[in-house]
Design an enzyme around this catalytic site. Structure first.
Site, PDB file in Angstrom:
ATOM      1  N   ASP A 286       0.950  -1.118   0.095  1.00  0.00           N
ATOM      2  CA  ASP A 286      -0.111   0.032  -0.023  1.00  0.00           C
ATOM      3  C   ASP A 286       0.981   1.197   0.129  1.00  0.00           C
ATOM      4  O   ASP A 286       2.309   1.095   0.450  1.00  0.00           O
ATOM      5  CB  ASP A 286      -0.994   0.119   1.259  1.00  0.00           C
ATOM      6  CG  ASP A 286      -2.190   0.722   0.938  1.00  0.00           C
ATOM      7  OD1 ASP A 286      -2.226   1.613  -0.116  1.00  0.00           O
ATOM      8  OD2 ASP A 286      -3.186   0.537   1.541  1.00  0.00           O
ATOM      9  N   CYS A 287       0.512   2.266  -0.206  1.00  0.00           N
ATOM     10  CA  CYS A 287       1.155   3.662  -0.560  1.00  0.00           C
ATOM     11  C   CYS A 287       1.794   4.009   0.656  1.00  0.00           C
ATOM     12  O   CYS A 287       1.222   4.870   1.360  1.00  0.00           O
ATOM     13  CB  CYS A 287       0.484   4.486  -1.465  1.00  0.00           C
ATOM     14  SG  CYS A 287      -0.271   3.662  -3.016  1.00  0.00           S
TER      15      CYS A 287
END
Length: 753
Positions: A286-287
Site C-alpha cells: 500500500d502507498c
C-alpha cells in the site's frame, strides 16, 4: 435506462478513437534491436521470457523500476510505467488514470457495499467484465495503466470503519464469492485465454479494517489476531481471490499483524501466498507502507534493513518513493539487500506485463483492440442501473405502505440532505461519471416534486433553521420521501466514525416530518444513504415511519433506481451484507479489538458471533411480494466423518473442497408482483455459539427471479469445507455431531459420525 429518465450525457463519449497502446506504452518487441531476443519469443514460457528480459536490464535501470512510478529501461526500449490505477466500482481517479477526450467519463456502478446487497454472483461477474473492459479501453487509449488496484475484499469487521463501504460486507464466504467472480471476469474473457484483459489486485492483505480510531492510525496499528480468527474470518476472501479468482496482483497493508508489518511478513507473502496458494503475480505495498516498516512500526533500525525485509518477504513493488535508487543502492552496497531479490521482484512484475500482452503483437490480441466505443455503452448504463435496483434493500414496510400509488398530478415532498444527492451516490474511489441521476431528478418523472433539504448545512445537520420549511412542505404533498444518511465527510479513507447514529439533528427532523405526515394521513418513507451501519432503531420502532429503504451509495443511476422502487416499477430484492448495530455497540466495543468471537463482556462481531442486540440483522431484506419455501430434497441425514475428512483433503485449498451434500427447495411467489429472492443456506455446527464455534454461517446462496404465482426449484451445494471449523491453531477440522441446515424458515439436520 427506461424512457422515463433522460440522463445528461457527455456527447464526447460518442467520439471514436483508434485503439492501441497509444502514448502510454510502446511495445519493446517492435524494436528491430529486440525482436529476435528471447524475451520477445512468444513460444517460450513467461518465466523464461521474463528472466531473459530482466537479465538484460542494466543495474542502474533496475533500481528505477521498483516503485509505482516506474522508470523505463531505455537500453531495451522499455517505457516508463505507472502501476497505480483504480477501478473499484468503475474506472476511478488515481495517478494512472486520466479523464479527458476521448474518454471524459466511465460507467460509475454502485459502491461495492450496495452491489453486494444484491447477493447476485452473476451480477458480480458482469460488473467485473464491464469495468475490466472499460479499464482496458482507457489503458489502450493512454488514459490509464493496465494494472488496477481493485477489489477491496477485507471483511467489514466494524461498522465504524470508513472504508467498509468499499467491501462486499462482513461475511467471509460472500466476500470470497465476490472476489472470485469480479476478479475472474475483470481479468479475462472467452475471447482471449492467453492474455489478461486487465490486471486485478486484491487488497488489503491482511487484517486491515482501521483508519484512525482511539488514538491510533493505520500506519501505526498492530492488529492482534488469533490464528483461529485469521483462518475463518480475515483470510478466506484472499484465498478465494488468489486460488479461485487467479488474481494477478495482491496488495499488502499498512498495519502490522501480531507485531510483523504486513509487507515484511515472509511467512504470509511467500510461504502462504506464493507457496500454499500458488499465487502467480506481483505484490505491491500500500502507498507508503514500506516506509512505515521503518518509521512508524519501527520494525527495522535502518532504511536499508526496511527495504530488505519487505522485498525479501516477497513484496515486488513499493507504492511510494522509499525504494528510491539512492536507498536501494545503499542497501545493496552494504550487502543488506541482495541483487537476486531485486531480480526476483522484477521478474514477477515483468511477467504480469507480459500476461497483459504488452510485449506481444497487439494486432493478434482482442483486448488490445478495445477503444472508446466500449466505454459507457448503453448496455453498461443499463447494468449500472440494474445493480442499483438489485442492491437497494427494503428494511421495513408496515401495512404495505410501499409502493406508493402513482398517478397524474401526484405531489411528492422530497425532504432531507440527500434528496438531491449526486456525487454522494458514488461513495469513494469514484471516477468521473457520465451522468448522475439524483433522487429529485428521478422523482420528477413520477409527479410534481417539491424539495427541501431541511438541514441547512446538509449532512452535519447542526443548523435547524430550515426545519420549519421542511415540515410545511408536507402540507402540500400527497406522499413524503425523507432522504437522510451520511457521506464521505463522515466515513472515508483515513476517517473512521466513533458514532453510528445519524449526524446532528437528522433524527429530530425525521421524527418531526414523519409525525406531521402521519397526522395528515400521508404515506411517508425514510430513504437512507450510507456505507456503514446507522442506528435507526428509533425509526424501526416508530409507527410514524412505516417504511425504511437502505440504498448504500447507489451509483450513477441511483436516483432512478430509488424512484422505481418507491413507485413499484421495481420490486426490491436486496438483503443486508452487514449487521446494522445499535450505538451501544460503538460505545462498548473498542475498534482496536480484532477479536471476532465473544469472550466475557466482549459481545463478538458479525452475525456469526455477535451476541448483542441488533437494529437489523445480517441478510435482512423485504419484498413487495411474498415467497413460500418448501423442501424438495432435504440434505443427507448422516455422513461418515472419514468420508468428509477425505473430501476436505482432496483439494489443495480448503475452500475448493468438493460437495458432500446438497439441498433443494421449491420457492413459490404467492404475492401480487414478480420478484427476485435471495435463497441462502445457513448452517450451524454442533455447539453453535459455544466453545468458539460460530452461531451460523453462510454455506451457499442463489438469487432467483420468480413471476407472480410461479415457482422455482433451487439447489444449494454444501462442501466439505462448509462442515469444517477452524481450530485455535488455525487448522480446518471436520466436526462430528449434529449440523443444522436452514433455508428461510426451513430446517433440517445432518449428523456427522
Amino acid at each position: 435506462l427506461t424512457p422515463k429518465i433522460l440522463p445528461r450525457m457527455a456527447a464526447t463519449l460518442l467520439v471514436l478513437a483508434a485503439p492501441g497502446f497509444a502514448s502510454a506504452w510502446t511495445n519493446p518487441c517492435e524494436s528491430h534491436a529486440n525482436s529476435d531476443l528471447p524475451f520477445c519469443d512468444m513460444s517460450l514460457s513467461l518465466d523464461k521470457r521474463a528472466t531473459d528480459l530482466v537479465g538484460r536490464i542494466s543495474d542502474y535501470e533496475k533500481l528505477g523500476m521498483l516503485v509505482n512510478t516506474a522508470e523505463g529501461a531505455p537500453s531495451l526500449k522499455i517505457p516508463a510505467y505507472e502501476w497505480w490505477s483504480e477501478a473499484l466500482h468503475g474506472v476511478g481517479d488515481s495517478p494512472g488514470v486520466h479523464f479527458g477526450d476521448p474518454v471524459p467519463a466511465a460507467t460509475s456502478f454502485p459502491q461495492v457495499q450496495t452491489t453486494s446487497m444484491s447477493w447476485n454472483a452473476t451480477l458480480f461477474g458482469l460488473i467485473g467484465t464491464t469495468i475490466g473492459t472499460e479499464a482496458r479501453a482507457f489503458a489502450n487509449l493512454g488514459h490509464a495503466g493496465f494494472t488496477f488496484w481493485t477489489p477491496n475484499i477485507n471483511i467489514f469487521r466494524d461498522p465504524r470503519w470508513g472504508r467498509g463501504q468499499e467491501t462486499p460486507g462482513e461475511d467471509p464466504t460472500l466476500n470470497g464469492v465476490y472476489a472470485t467472480e469480479f476478479v475472474t471476469h475483470f481479468q479475462q474473457g472467452p475471447e482471449d485465454k492467453n492474455h489478461l484483459r486487465a490486471s486485478a489486485c486484491c487488497k488489503h492483505f491482511e487484517e486491515y479494517s482501521l483508519e484512525d480510531a482511539e488514538g491510533v492510525d493505520r500506519f501505526h496499528f498492530d492488529a492482534i489476531v488469533s490464528q483461529q480468527d485469521m483462518q475463518d474470518s480475515y483470510r478466506p476472501a484472499f484465498e478465494a481471490c488468489v486460488s479461485m479468482g487467479h488474481a494477478s496482483g495482491l496488495m499488502c497493508s499498512y498495519n502490522s499483524i501480531n507485531g510483523v508489518p504486513s509487507c515484511a511478513d515472509y511467512d504470509h507473502l511467500t510461504n502462504l501466498v506464493r507457496g500454499t496458494w500458488d499465487f502467480d503475480g506481483y505484490i505491491t505495498s500500500d502507498c507508503g507502507a514500506v516506509e512505515n516498516v521503518y518509521d512508524t512500526h519501527n520494525y527495522t533500525q535502518t532504511v536499508e534493513e526496511a527495504l530488505n525485509v519487505t522485498f525479501a518477504a516477497g513484496m515486488d513493488l513499493d507504492c511510494g518513493s522509499f525504494a528510491s535508487r539512492k536507498h536501494l543502492n545503499s542497501s545493496l552496497a552494504k550487502g543488506v539487500l541482495k541483487w537476486e531479490t531485486v531480480d526476483r521482484a522484477l521478474v514477477n512484475l515483468v511477467k504480469v506485463q507480459m500476461r497483459l500482452g504488452l510485449f506481444d503483437d497487439e494486432k493478434t490480441q482482442p483486448y488490445a483492440q478495445l477503444g472508446v466505443d466500449v466505454v459507457n455503452t448503453r448496455a453498461h448504463q443499463q447494468l449500472a442501473l440494474e445493480a442499483a435496483r438489485q442492491g437497494i434493500t427494503l428494511l421495513k414496510n408496515n401495512g404495505s405502505n410501499l409502493p406508493f400509488k402513482g398517478g397524474s398530478g401526484i405531489k411528492i415532498a422530497a425532504i432531507g440532505p440527500h434528496g438531491n444527492a449526486t456525487l454522494v451516490m458514488q461513495g469513494n474511489y469514484q471516477g468521473v461519471a457520465p451522468y448522475l441521476i439524483s433522487p429529485l431528478q428521478a422523482l420528477e418523472a413520477y409527479g410534481d416534486v417539491s424539495y427541501n433539504p431541511g438541514c441547512s448545512d446538509s449532512v452535519p445537520c447542526k443548523d435547524d433553521s430550515g426545519f420549519s420549511d421542511a415540515v410545511d412542505a408536507v402540507d402540500n404533498a400527497d406522499v413524503v420521501v425523507m432522504f437522510f444518511g451520511i457521506d464521505q465527510t463522515v466515513e472515508a479513507e483515513s476517517r473512521d466514525r466513533s458514532n453510528i447514529s445519524l449526524p446532528g439533528r437528522q433524527q429530530q427532523l425525521i421524527e418531526i416530518v414523519a409525525k406531521t405526515a402521519t397526522n395528515q394521513g400521508k404515506p411517508c418513507v425514510l430513504v437512507l444513504m450510507a456505507g456503514g451501519s446507522l442506528d435507526v432503531a428509533f425509526a424501526r420502532d416508530s409507527g410514524d415511519v412505516p417504511s425504511i429503504l437502505w440504498t448504500g451509495y447507489p451509483g450513477q443511476s441511483g436516483g432512478q433506481a430509488i424512484a422505481e422502487v418507491l413507485f413499484g416499477d421495481v420490486n426490491p430484492s436486496g438483503k443486508l451484507t452487514q449487521t446494522i448495530y445499535p450505538q451501544s455497540f460503538a460505545n462498548e466495543v473498542s475498534m482496536k479489538d480484532m477479536r471476532m468471537r465473544p469472550n466475557g463482556t466482549f459481545p463478538g462481531r458479525g452475525y456469526r458471533f455477535y451476541t448483542g442486540d441488533v437494529v437489523y440483522p445480517f441478510a435482512h431484506g423485504l419484498s413487495y411480494t411474498s415467497f413460500a419455501y418448501s423442501w424438495a430434497s432435504q440434505p443427507t441425514k448422516a455422513l461418515e466423518l472419514k468420508a468428509v475428512e477425505d473430501r476436505l483433503k482432496m483439494a489443495k485449498f480448503a475452500s475448493a473442497s468438493p460437495e458432500v451434500l446438497s439441498l433443494e427447495v421449491d420457492l413459490q411467489n404467492k404475492g401480487p408482483m414478480d420478484g427476485a429472492e435471495v435463497v441462502i443456506a445457513m448452517i450451524s455446527p454442533p455447539n453453535a455459539g459455544y466453545f468458539g464455534a460460530p452461531k451460523q454461517m453462510v454455506a451457499a446462496f442463489e438469487k432467483v427471479f420468480v413471476k407472480a404465482g410461479g415457482s422455482q426449484r433451487v439447489r444449494l451445494s454444501v462442501s466439505a469445507h462448509d462442515l469444517a471449523l477452524a481450530t485455535e491453531d488455525g487448522e480446518w477440522n471436520v466436526v462430528p455431531g449434529e449440523w443444522t441446515m436452514k433455508v428461510a424458515g426451513l430446517a433440517a439436520t445432518t449428523f456427522i459420525m
